[in-house]
Every structure is written in C-alpha cells, then in structure tokens.
Design a protein around this motif. Sequence first.
Motif, PDB file in Angstrom:
ATOM      1  N   ALA A  13       0.834  -1.211   0.000  1.00  0.00           N
ATOM      2  CA  ALA A  13       0.000   0.000   0.000  1.00  0.00           C
ATOM      3  C   ALA A  13       0.864   1.254   0.000  1.00  0.00           C
ATOM      4  N   GLY A  14       0.356   2.274  -0.654  1.00  0.00           N
ATOM      5  CA  GLY A  14       1.034   3.560  -0.674  1.00  0.00           C
ATOM      6  C   GLY A  14       0.745   4.353   0.593  1.00  0.00           C
ATOM      7  N   ASP A  15       1.492   5.446   0.759  1.00  0.00           N
ATOM      8  CA  ASP A  15       1.337   6.268   1.961  1.00  0.00           C
ATOM      9  C   ASP A  15      -0.079   6.801   2.140  1.00  0.00           C
ATOM     10  N   GLU A  16      -0.777   7.104   1.042  1.00  0.00           N
ATOM     11  CA  GLU A  16      -2.128   7.655   1.157  1.00  0.00           C
ATOM     12  C   GLU A  16      -3.072   6.661   1.841  1.00  0.00           C
ATOM     13  N   GLN A  17      -3.021   5.397   1.433  1.00  0.00           N
ATOM     14  CA  GLN A  17      -3.866   4.381   2.063  1.00  0.00           C
ATOM     15  C   GLN A  17      -3.448   4.139   3.510  1.00  0.00           C
ATOM     16  N   LEU A  18      -2.152   4.055   3.727  1.00  0.00           N
ATOM     17  CA  LEU A  18      -1.657   3.829   5.084  1.00  0.00           C
ATOM     18  C   LEU A  18      -2.051   4.976   6.012  1.00  0.00           C
ATOM     19  N   GLU A  19      -1.950   6.199   5.517  1.00  0.00           N
ATOM     20  CA  GLU A  19      -2.332   7.374   6.320  1.00  0.00           C
ATOM     21  C   GLU A  19      -3.829   7.387   6.607  1.00  0.00           C
ATOM     22  N   ALA A  20      -4.639   6.966   5.638  1.00  0.00           N
ATOM     23  CA  ALA A  20      -6.089   6.916   5.856  1.00  0.00           C
ATOM     24  C   ALA A  20      -6.421   5.897   6.947  1.00  0.00           C
ATOM     25  N   TRP A  21      -5.793   4.729   6.872  1.00  0.00           N
ATOM     26  CA  TRP A  21      -6.029   3.693   7.889  1.00  0.00           C
ATOM     27  C   TRP A  21      -5.572   4.206   9.257  1.00  0.00           C
ATOM     28  N   ARG A  22      -4.404   4.837   9.267  1.00  0.00           N
ATOM     29  CA  ARG A  22      -3.834   5.404  10.502  1.00  0.00           C
ATOM     30  C   ARG A  22      -4.755   6.468  11.092  1.00  0.00           C
ATOM     31  N   TYR A  23      -5.315   7.325  10.239  1.00  0.00           N
ATOM     32  CA  TYR A  23      -6.216   8.380  10.699  1.00  0.00           C
ATOM     33  C   TYR A  23      -7.409   7.789  11.460  1.00  0.00           C
ATOM     34  N   VAL A  24      -8.042   6.773  10.892  1.00  0.00           N
ATOM     35  CA  VAL A  24      -9.197   6.163  11.559  1.00  0.00           C
ATOM     36  C   VAL A  24      -8.769   5.557  12.890  1.00  0.00           C
ATOM     37  N   HIS A  25      -7.702   4.787  12.860  1.00  0.00           N
ATOM     38  CA  HIS A  25      -7.219   4.152  14.099  1.00  0.00           C
ATOM     39  C   HIS A  25      -6.928   5.196  15.171  1.00  0.00           C
ATOM     40  N   ASN A  26      -6.132   6.200  14.838  1.00  0.00           N
ATOM     41  CA  ASN A  26      -5.711   7.186  15.834  1.00  0.00           C
ATOM     42  C   ASN A  26      -6.858   8.068  16.314  1.00  0.00           C
ATOM     43  N   THR A  27      -7.860   8.289  15.476  1.00  0.00           N
ATOM     44  CA  THR A  27      -9.028   9.069  15.881  1.00  0.00           C
ATOM     45  C   THR A  27      -9.870   8.294  16.891  1.00  0.00           C
ATOM     46  N   ILE A  28     -10.025   7.012  16.665  1.00  0.00           N
ATOM     47  CA  ILE A  28     -10.869   6.190  17.529  1.00  0.00           C
ATOM     48  C   ILE A  28     -10.104   5.684  18.750  1.00  0.00           C
ATOM     49  N   ILE A  29      -8.795   5.531  18.609  1.00  0.00           N
ATOM     50  CA  ILE A  29      -7.981   4.993  19.708  1.00  0.00           C
ATOM     51  C   ILE A  29      -6.851   5.974  20.033  1.00  0.00           C
ATOM     52  N   PRO A  30      -7.199   7.143  20.557  1.00  0.00           N
ATOM     53  CA  PRO A  30      -6.167   8.148  20.838  1.00  0.00           C
ATOM     54  C   PRO A  30      -5.192   7.724  21.939  1.00  0.00           C
ATOM     55  N   ALA A  31      -5.550   6.696  22.699  1.00  0.00           N
ATOM     56  CA  ALA A  31      -4.658   6.225  23.757  1.00  0.00           C
ATOM     57  C   ALA A  31      -3.501   5.384  23.211  1.00  0.00           C
ATOM     58  N   HIS A  32      -3.580   5.021  21.931  1.00  0.00           N
ATOM     59  CA  HIS A  32      -2.533   4.192  21.327  1.00  0.00           C
ATOM     60  C   HIS A  32      -2.265   4.682  19.903  1.00  0.00           C
ATOM     61  N   VAL A  33      -1.643   5.848  19.803  1.00  0.00           N
ATOM     62  CA  VAL A  33      -1.384   6.480  18.508  1.00  0.00           C
ATOM     63  C   VAL A  33      -0.304   5.701  17.758  1.00  0.00           C
ATOM     64  N   LEU A  50      -9.794  -0.513   4.514  1.00  0.00           N
ATOM     65  CA  LEU A  50     -10.414   0.805   4.638  1.00  0.00           C
ATOM     66  C   LEU A  50     -11.833   0.703   4.119  1.00  0.00           C
ATOM     67  N   ALA A  51     -12.743   1.458   4.716  1.00  0.00           N
ATOM     68  CA  ALA A  51     -14.130   1.460   4.272  1.00  0.00           C
ATOM     69  C   ALA A  51     -14.540   2.878   3.879  1.00  0.00           C
ATOM     70  N   TYR A  52     -15.130   2.979   2.687  1.00  0.00           N
ATOM     71  CA  TYR A  52     -15.628   4.247   2.167  1.00  0.00           C
ATOM     72  C   TYR A  52     -17.103   4.101   1.829  1.00  0.00           C
ATOM     73  N   GLU A  53     -17.838   5.178   2.050  1.00  0.00           N
ATOM     74  CA  GLU A  53     -19.240   5.257   1.636  1.00  0.00           C
ATOM     75  C   GLU A  53     -19.376   6.492   0.766  1.00  0.00           C
ATOM     76  N   ASP A  54     -19.762   6.285  -0.476  1.00  0.00           N
ATOM     77  CA  ASP A  54     -19.900   7.394  -1.424  1.00  0.00           C
ATOM     78  C   ASP A  54     -18.632   8.245  -1.478  1.00  0.00           C
ATOM     79  N   GLY A  55     -17.482   7.582  -1.458  1.00  0.00           N
ATOM     80  CA  GLY A  55     -16.197   8.273  -1.570  1.00  0.00           C
ATOM     81  C   GLY A  55     -15.671   8.895  -0.290  1.00  0.00           C
ATOM     82  N   VAL A  56     -16.413   8.753   0.813  1.00  0.00           N
ATOM     83  CA  VAL A  56     -16.017   9.335   2.094  1.00  0.00           C
ATOM     84  C   VAL A  56     -15.498   8.226   3.008  1.00  0.00           C
ATOM     85  N   LEU A  57     -14.324   8.434   3.602  1.00  0.00           N
ATOM     86  CA  LEU A  57     -13.754   7.479   4.535  1.00  0.00           C
ATOM     87  C   LEU A  57     -14.643   7.388   5.768  1.00  0.00           C
TER      88      LEU A  57
END
Length: 150
Positions: A13-33, A50-57
């Motif tokens: 995976a490229g950085d864009e996908q990895l960053e998107a996955w990281r964003y969701v994880h870190n937003t939901i689990i701020p205790a383990h960034v 990663l899950a998108y609905e109508d182009g939105v993460l």
Amino acid sequence: MTDLDIQRVDGTAGDEQLEAWRYVHNTIIPAHVLSLADVRERATRNHLELAYEDGVLVGNSTVRPPAGDDAVAMVIARVLAEHRGRGLGEQLYERALRRARDLGARVIETCVLESNENGLRFAVKHGFAETDRYQLDGDPAWWIDLRLAG
C-alpha cells in the motif's frame, strides 16, 4: 443501508492508504497512537481494510490471523463517530469475521478501549464476553479483551 467500498491495505500500500487507515485508528484509539511506520509494519502481518461510503472514509478494520493451538484470530472494526448508527460497523465486522474464518480461525477475539462505550456495546451485542482487562506499560487507559462465545 449503503454497501461499503472496501480497499485492502497490504504491505504494498502507498502512503495515502496507510495514512487513511492510521487516521481512523488514531481518531478512535487516541490512547494508542500509531505512526506511519507502525501501520506499514501491521499491513505486512495483518489483514487491514479501509471502508468508504460514497467516496467518504468511514472506517477501517483489522484481522490478526489465527495463531496458537486454538487458532485465535483478533477481529476489530472501527467506524468514525459521525458515521455510526447506520449499520456500517455491522458490514465491517461481518466482513472481518468472514476473513478470520477463511484464514482458519476457530476462536475469535476483539479488543476495545474501556472508554469506548459504543465499541463495548457493539461487541457484547454480537456475542463477545470479557476475558481480560489490563493497562499497557505507562498507559493510563484500560483495555478490554473479549472472546466470541461459541
């Protein structure tokens, strides 16, 4: 309920996908960034999506492949707060559960931050029962391991 657009995040995976996955994880689990390097490494050993609905993460998922004599797999589905309550977590969870079973899992576990009341309710509603409560070294947050009954 809309069908989700799912993207696999693997070791290529490229950085864009990895960053998107990281964003969701870190937003939901701020205790383990997690860092980008952490996610890159996880993508080589776990099944990440990663899950998108109508182009939105809207969320992501993790399946840790079965391990040990009991073939225990870890299944985690995460949905960003603003997208909850519409069945998206259900879709992510069912998909991750199928993947774990396809990989040979005989036992399914999940892990939820104690402070994540929505996540705990979701897990219990889906048949998970608490097996352990703990803190990581130097981390004030409490984690709850749960196992799927049956």
